[in-house]
Design an enzyme around this catalytic site. Structure first.
Site, mmCIF file in Angstrom:
data_model
loop_
_atom_site.group_PDB
_atom_site.id
_atom_site.type_symbol
_atom_site.label_atom_id
_atom_site.label_comp_id
_atom_site.label_asym_id
_atom_site.label_seq_id
_atom_site.Cartn_x
_atom_site.Cartn_y
_atom_site.Cartn_z
ATOM 1 N N SER A 250 1.134 -3.404 -5.468
ATOM 2 C CA SER A 250 2.261 -4.318 -5.313
ATOM 3 C C SER A 250 2.314 -4.939 -3.925
ATOM 4 O O SER A 250 2.657 -6.118 -3.783
ATOM 5 C CB SER A 250 3.570 -3.570 -5.601
ATOM 6 O OG SER A 250 3.549 -2.998 -6.881
ATOM 7 N N HIS A 308 6.547 -3.611 -0.118
ATOM 8 C CA HIS A 308 6.742 -4.957 -0.657
ATOM 9 C C HIS A 308 7.113 -5.944 0.455
ATOM 10 O O HIS A 308 6.559 -7.052 0.524
ATOM 11 C CB HIS A 308 7.838 -4.938 -1.720
ATOM 12 C CG HIS A 308 7.443 -4.221 -2.964
ATOM 13 N ND1 HIS A 308 8.263 -4.151 -4.066
ATOM 14 C CD2 HIS A 308 6.325 -3.524 -3.288
ATOM 15 C CE1 HIS A 308 7.663 -3.459 -5.022
ATOM 16 N NE2 HIS A 308 6.490 -3.063 -4.572
#
Length: 355
Positions: A250, A308
């Site tokens: 991610s 992230h």
């Protein structure tokens, strides 16, 4: 129920029950008796004994120190790996451009031989080649990344490899192995849904990203983003004391998504399950950054929001500043590589100039 409640409070407060020498006799500290809403009448001699043998108040154990010194090696690894990634990408691009003419003649020869040979029906290799040639350059570039993620996902299903996978394919600042898991965890997924969602997003943005950066620069950015996002996760976990393993692509995918959204802010995006609702790329990036910021501040534990955010900020920074600072200043390194290659080849490559 009253004693069970008292025992629960006793465990929570850390107070101990003093047991007297008599059979079955037990005494609770006075503060504990007051919390349980009863008071046992005791004679004065027993009161003196209670005061004499009452335990000293226990001090709370000191919090473990947040060893930021353990982050020195991951920081050095992050800087070194990022530099090696872009240097390797520059050499890769140089070699690709250098061999493009030879590849062109090889392709012409292969097409001529295909015309002479009769076509075979049901040739699986030819069908695979046709499918491969139908893909865009970006999709062909990320196919290897997807294959690596699938291979690591299958390794998680082998019981004999569990310890190895946890040690090297999960990133945790409290682990003994700190550096290589920052990279290997980028290709690691334990949940099939997690892997499928990440690979779908990577496949969707691959064509735009590779056409914008080129396959060599794209690979350098992707691999560097995986390590950088892992390092940001290390810093966040060490600062907050919320240690735990992390895995998944991610962080690197957030870099690619943020780079595309920063370069093309007016592009229209949609969710796969809700194709009727469209929004601009800039609004999508703002919403994702806002959600991850809220998750980091509020301590949400379902995702690694620090990774992230680190990936997204690196993608925005690279498009605004990093491309000019890193990729466009690769010419001195390419000249050095050209001189070393020409000298090592005995002057065979002297006719080719620096790219």
């Amino acid at each position: 129920m009253a004693w069970r409640s008292c025992s629960v409070l006793l465990r929570l407060t850390g107070e101990e029950v003093l047991r007297g020498p008599g059979r079955g006799a037990s005494r609770c500290p006075r503060s504990f008796q007051q919390r349980c809403s009863f008071r046992k009448v005791s004679r004065k001699p027993e009161k003196k004994m209670e005061e004499e043998f009452s335990p000293a108040p226990q001090q709370a154990p000191p919090a473990p120190p947040r060893a930021f010194g353990r982050l020195v090696r991951p920081l050095v690894f992050t800087v070194g790996f990022t530099g090696c990634s872009f240097a390797s990408a520059a050499v890769w691009q140089y070699e690709s451009l250098k061999s493009r003419v030879q590849s062109y003649f090889d392709q012409v020869r292969a097409d001529w031989l295909d015309r002479l040979r009769p076509a075979k029906r049901g040739d699986a290799r030819k069908e695979i080649n046709q499918w491969w040639n139908s893909l865009s350059e970006g999709q062909r570039t990320v196919t290897g990344i997807i294959a690596a993620n699938v291979a690591v996902f299958c390794c998680w299903r082998v019981p004999a490899l569990q310890r190895l996978m946890i040690r090297y394919f999960t990133a945790n600042p409290a682990s003994r192995t700190l550096c290589w898991p920052m990279l290997l965890s980028t290709f690691s997924h334990f949940s099939f849904f997690h892997m499928a969602a990440n690979m779908y997003v990577l496949w969707s943005f691959s064509s735009s990203a590779v056409s914008m950066l080129g396959r060599e620069q794209f690979m350098a950015v992707y691999l560097s983003a995986g390590v950088i996002s892992s390092f940001v996760s290390y810093v966040s976990k060490t600062a907050t004391g919320r240690f735990g393993p992390s895995l998944g692509a991610s962080g690197a995918i957030m870099t690619i998504l943020a780079a595309v959204c920063t370069k093309m802010p007016e592009a229209k995006l949609a969710i796969i399950f809700l194709p009727m609702f469209t929004f601009t790329a800039s609004n999508a990036l703002k919403a994702i950054v806002a959600m991850d910021t809220a998750g980091l501040v509020l301590g949400w534990k379902f995702f690694d929001h620090a990774a992230h955010l680190g990936g997204a900020l690196f993608g925005v920074w690279y498009i605004l500043f990093g491309h000019e600072l890193i990729w466009k200043n690769r010419e001195p390194f390419i000249k050095l590589w050209h001189e070393l290659r020409t000298r090592g080849g005995g002057g065979s490559g002297g006719g080719s100039g620096a790219l």
